[in-house]
Structure formats: structure tokens, C-alpha cells
Write a protein that holds these residues in place. Structure first.
Motif, PDB file in Angstrom:
ATOM      1  N   GLY A   1       1.196  -0.546   3.294  1.00  0.00           N
ATOM      2  CA  GLY A   1       0.353  -0.065   2.201  1.00  0.00           C
ATOM      3  C   GLY A   1       0.755   1.338   1.774  1.00  0.00           C
ATOM      4  O   GLY A   1       1.717   1.911   2.284  1.00  0.00           O
ATOM      5  N   LYS A   2      -0.016   1.884   0.823  1.00  0.00           N
ATOM      6  CA  LYS A   2       0.307   3.203   0.275  1.00  0.00           C
ATOM      7  C   LYS A   2      -0.806   4.221   0.483  1.00  0.00           C
ATOM      8  O   LYS A   2      -0.719   5.331  -0.038  1.00  0.00           O
ATOM      9  CB  LYS A   2       0.630   3.089  -1.210  1.00  0.00           C
ATOM     10  CG  LYS A   2       1.900   2.313  -1.505  1.00  0.00           C
ATOM     11  CD  LYS A   2       2.221   2.337  -2.992  1.00  0.00           C
ATOM     12  CE  LYS A   2       3.532   1.599  -3.272  1.00  0.00           C
ATOM     13  NZ  LYS A   2       3.881   1.627  -4.721  1.00  0.00           N
ATOM     14  N   ASN A   3      -1.843   3.857   1.212  1.00  0.00           N
ATOM     15  CA  ASN A   3      -2.923   4.807   1.458  1.00  0.00           C
ATOM     16  C   ASN A   3      -2.388   6.027   2.195  1.00  0.00           C
ATOM     17  O   ASN A   3      -1.651   5.902   3.177  1.00  0.00           O
ATOM     18  CB  ASN A   3      -4.030   4.131   2.269  1.00  0.00           C
ATOM     19  CG  ASN A   3      -5.178   5.075   2.575  1.00  0.00           C
ATOM     20  OD1 ASN A   3      -5.163   5.791   3.579  1.00  0.00           O
ATOM     21  ND2 ASN A   3      -6.160   5.083   1.704  1.00  0.00           N
ATOM     22  N   GLU A   4      -2.756   7.222   1.728  1.00  0.00           N
ATOM     23  CA  GLU A   4      -2.165   8.445   2.277  1.00  0.00           C
ATOM     24  C   GLU A   4      -2.473   8.642   3.760  1.00  0.00           C
ATOM     25  O   GLU A   4      -1.645   9.144   4.522  1.00  0.00           O
ATOM     26  CB  GLU A   4      -2.613   9.675   1.473  1.00  0.00           C
ATOM     27  CG  GLU A   4      -4.093   9.925   1.437  1.00  0.00           C
ATOM     28  CD  GLU A   4      -4.749   9.310   0.212  1.00  0.00           C
ATOM     29  OE1 GLU A   4      -5.731   9.891  -0.279  1.00  0.00           O
ATOM     30  OE2 GLU A   4      -4.284   8.247  -0.249  1.00  0.00           O
ATOM     31  N   TYR A   5      -3.680   8.243   4.188  1.00  0.00           N
ATOM     32  CA  TYR A   5      -4.039   8.424   5.595  1.00  0.00           C
ATOM     33  C   TYR A   5      -3.322   7.389   6.481  1.00  0.00           C
ATOM     34  O   TYR A   5      -2.956   7.684   7.614  1.00  0.00           O
ATOM     35  CB  TYR A   5      -5.550   8.319   5.766  1.00  0.00           C
ATOM     36  CG  TYR A   5      -6.288   9.436   5.063  1.00  0.00           C
ATOM     37  CD1 TYR A   5      -6.328  10.720   5.601  1.00  0.00           C
ATOM     38  CD2 TYR A   5      -6.910   9.218   3.837  1.00  0.00           C
ATOM     39  CE1 TYR A   5      -6.982  11.755   4.957  1.00  0.00           C
ATOM     40  CE2 TYR A   5      -7.570  10.249   3.177  1.00  0.00           C
ATOM     41  CZ  TYR A   5      -7.609  11.515   3.742  1.00  0.00           C
ATOM     42  OH  TYR A   5      -8.249  12.533   3.099  1.00  0.00           O
ATOM     43  N   TYR A   6      -3.115   6.211   5.930  1.00  0.00           N
ATOM     44  CA  TYR A   6      -2.345   5.187   6.659  1.00  0.00           C
ATOM     45  C   TYR A   6      -0.895   5.653   6.832  1.00  0.00           C
ATOM     46  O   TYR A   6      -0.325   5.554   7.931  1.00  0.00           O
ATOM     47  CB  TYR A   6      -2.407   3.872   5.898  1.00  0.00           C
ATOM     48  CG  TYR A   6      -1.371   2.861   6.318  1.00  0.00           C
ATOM     49  CD1 TYR A   6      -1.480   2.172   7.530  1.00  0.00           C
ATOM     50  CD2 TYR A   6      -0.267   2.595   5.506  1.00  0.00           C
ATOM     51  CE1 TYR A   6      -0.513   1.250   7.917  1.00  0.00           C
ATOM     52  CE2 TYR A   6       0.700   1.678   5.879  1.00  0.00           C
ATOM     53  CZ  TYR A   6       0.566   1.008   7.088  1.00  0.00           C
ATOM     54  OH  TYR A   6       1.528   0.099   7.470  1.00  0.00           O
TER      55      TYR A   6
END
Length: 312
Positions: free
Chosen positions: A194-199
Motif C-alpha cells: 500500500g501507500k499509506n505513509e505510516y505503513y
């Protein structure tokens, strides 16, 4: 240039033209003098008029101050209070206004003769005042790339990393995170679902720790997926430098490495089809390439030389 004071004739002409609504520049052209001279004369005249108006309107009040004020035993506040008590129907002003008059030299009491003398000179500065730029360098984790130290540009020590993402098909969340050492050109590839910043931040930090990658600084672009990467930088105790928009050349090693990765994973290929094992194989092949920049040594050779000798 010769300077001359305005004579009475010129002053009278300025007064007449000003009453006729001529502008200061027009008056200057008519009388062949600078408009700044006209402005200063009219400003001084206005100030003098205000001073005379004050002297006329508050004549009794000012006379009382001049007669009774004594900075040792009878302060301005006391004089104002007494005057208002003894002469309630005569015009007067507040204590603060009296101090304004004194500061503007509108009455015959000098600043030096007041109870609390105004100190002149430079404003005191706190000892050890910290420079704002130095404070940013010492205390902030995320900094613009223009604040990156010059020694990092020399590429003479490993541990300074560049991080970027390699995308697959359009509108696809899967991607590859590429990490490149600026000195040795060793590359590591991580599959991201994914592209979620926290991930992305957690994924990179976990990979760096598990693979014991030496980190002294991190340089990234302004992609949204790296917005939270400052957390990893802070936990690793290093600085994170953000490149300027549309300046990929500021991460030249990273961009070059991404181009080599594209030889194995061409544009348009779905990243969901790529496994982490395949990325590890690609990293190994790239790091085992003979490079002209290193006299046809591999990135692994350069990394080994730094580990054993500390220099090429």
C-alpha cells in the motif's frame, strides 16, 4: 550639491500653494526645490502648530506641572492627581499623555529629569542566544535538502541513504521501495502492498533493523508515502532531508538505481505479481554488477573495503 535653507519668502510661497491644494511634488516643481524639502517643512510646521495648540489649550495644566514637578518628591503622577483635584473644571490630560509630551519634547520637562530615566543604547540581548538555523540543525529531524551538510556530497562514507518508490500500473497501490547507499551504491528493494505513509514508515524501519543497514542520514523526495518517514529517522537518531519538488537530480544515485531495476521490472507491470524473493534476487544481481565508476568493482566489493579498511 549645494544645500540652502528655506527663506521666509519660500516658506510663504509653500504655504500659499499648499492651501491651493497643490501636491508636494507640484510645489517643488513650481519653486525649483525638492519635494522632500517641502514635505519636511510642512511636517515641522504641523508639529509646531500642534505644540502651540497644546500650550494654548492646556496652559494652566502645563504651568502647574512646571511649577510643582520635582522628580525627587513630587512625581508627574502626583502633580496630575493634585491638579485634577484642585482644578476639576480646567482641561487636563492623563499621566501617560504627559509622558508622551515629554518624549516628544512638547513641554519643558526633559526625559533626563523624570523619576525613571529612559535608558538609551542597544537593546540587551540574552547571553547565549541560539542561532535559529543552528537550532533547526540541532533539534529538528526533518530538514530541506539545502541544509544537508557538504560532507555528505563527497560520498566518502557509507550510511547516507536515498529512498524512493517505484510504481507499477496506474491506479495500483502496490509499489517497490528502493534504498540506495550514496557511497557504495548498494541497493535494497522492499515490496509494499500500500501507500499509506505510516505503513511505509513502519515497513522501511523494520527492513532496516532486520537487515542491519547502517544509517547516518536519509534523503527522500516529497512523495506522500514518505510523509511519516521522519518517525523512522527520529528513532534511528538521524536526519531526514527532503528534496525540492521536481528535482530528481538531488537523488541521482537513487534514480540511476531505479533505472537499472526497470531492466528487470518494466513499466506497466503489476507490482502485486512481484514477490519479495524476486526483489532480493534483483538486488543481488545489481549489487554484483561490475561498475566503471568503481574501476569495474562491484558494490559489494566497495562495501567490503569500507568495512575492513574504512576507505577505498
Amino acid at each position: 550639491m549645494n544645500y540652502k535653507h528655506l527663506d521666509e519668502k519660500k516658506k510663504a510661497q509653500i504655504d500659499v500653494l499648499f492651501k491651493l491644494d497643490y501636491s508636494m511634488r507640484e510645489i517643488g516643481r513650481q519653486l525649483h526645490i525638492s519635494h522632500s524639502t517641502v514635505s519636511r517643512y510642512l511636517r515641522k510646521k504641523t508639529t509646531d502648530k500642534k505644540r502651540l495648540d497644546i500650550q494654548k489649550k492646556y496652559k494652566d495644566f502645563i504651568n502647574y506641572l512646571l511649577q510643582h514637578y520635582d522628580w525627587r518628591v513630587n512625581s508627574i503622577e502626583a502633580c496630575v492627581y493634585k491638579f485634577k483635584t484642585y482644578y476639576p473644571y480646567k482641561p487636563s490630560v492623563s499621566t501617560q499623555q504627559v509622558y508622551h509630551w515629554i518624549n516628544e519634547n512638547k513641554i519643558a520637562i526633559r526625559v533626563e529629569d523624570t523619576c525613571y530615566k529612559r535608558k538609551k543604547g542597544k537593546r540587551k540581548r540574552r547571553n547565549g542566544m541560539m542561532n535559529h538555523l543552528q537550532w533547526n540543525l540541532d533539534n529538528k529531524t526533518v530538514l530541506p535538502i539545502r541544509l544537508r551538510p557538504k560532507y555528505i556530497e563527497k560520498r566518502d562514507e557509507p550510511g547516507h541513504l536515498e529512498i524512493d518508490s517505484i510504481i507499477g500500473r496506474r491506479n495500483e497501490y502496490g509499489s517497490i521501495i528502493s534504498i540506495v547507499d550514496r557511497c557504495t551504491r548498494v541497493i535494497w528493494l522492499i515490496k509494499a502492498e500500500g501507500k499509506n505513509e505510516y505503513y511505509i514508515d513502519k515497513l522501511i524501519r523494520k527492513y532496516i533493523i532486520e537487515n542491519r543497514i547502517e544509517v547516518k542520514s536519509i534523503t527522500t523526495d516529497n512523495g506522500l508515502e514518505f510523509q511519516a518517514l521522519g518517525i523512522t529517522a527520529k528513532r534511528l537518531g538521524v536526519k531526514l532531508y527532503k528534496c525540492d519538488p521536481y528535482c530528481s537530480f538531488q537523488r541521482g544515485s537513487n534514480e540511476r538505481a531505479n533505472g537499472i531495476v526497470r531492466r528487470f521490472i518494466p513499466k506497466g507491470k503489476s507490482m502485486y505479481e512481484v514477490e519479495q524473493q524476486y526483489l532480493d534476487d534483483i538486488s543481488f544481481k545489481i549489487n554484483s554488477m561490475n561498475r566503471k565508476i568503481f574501476d569495474f568493482k562491484t558494490a559489494y566489493d566497495i562495501e567490503y573495503e569500507y568495512m575492513t579498511n574504512g576507505a577505498l
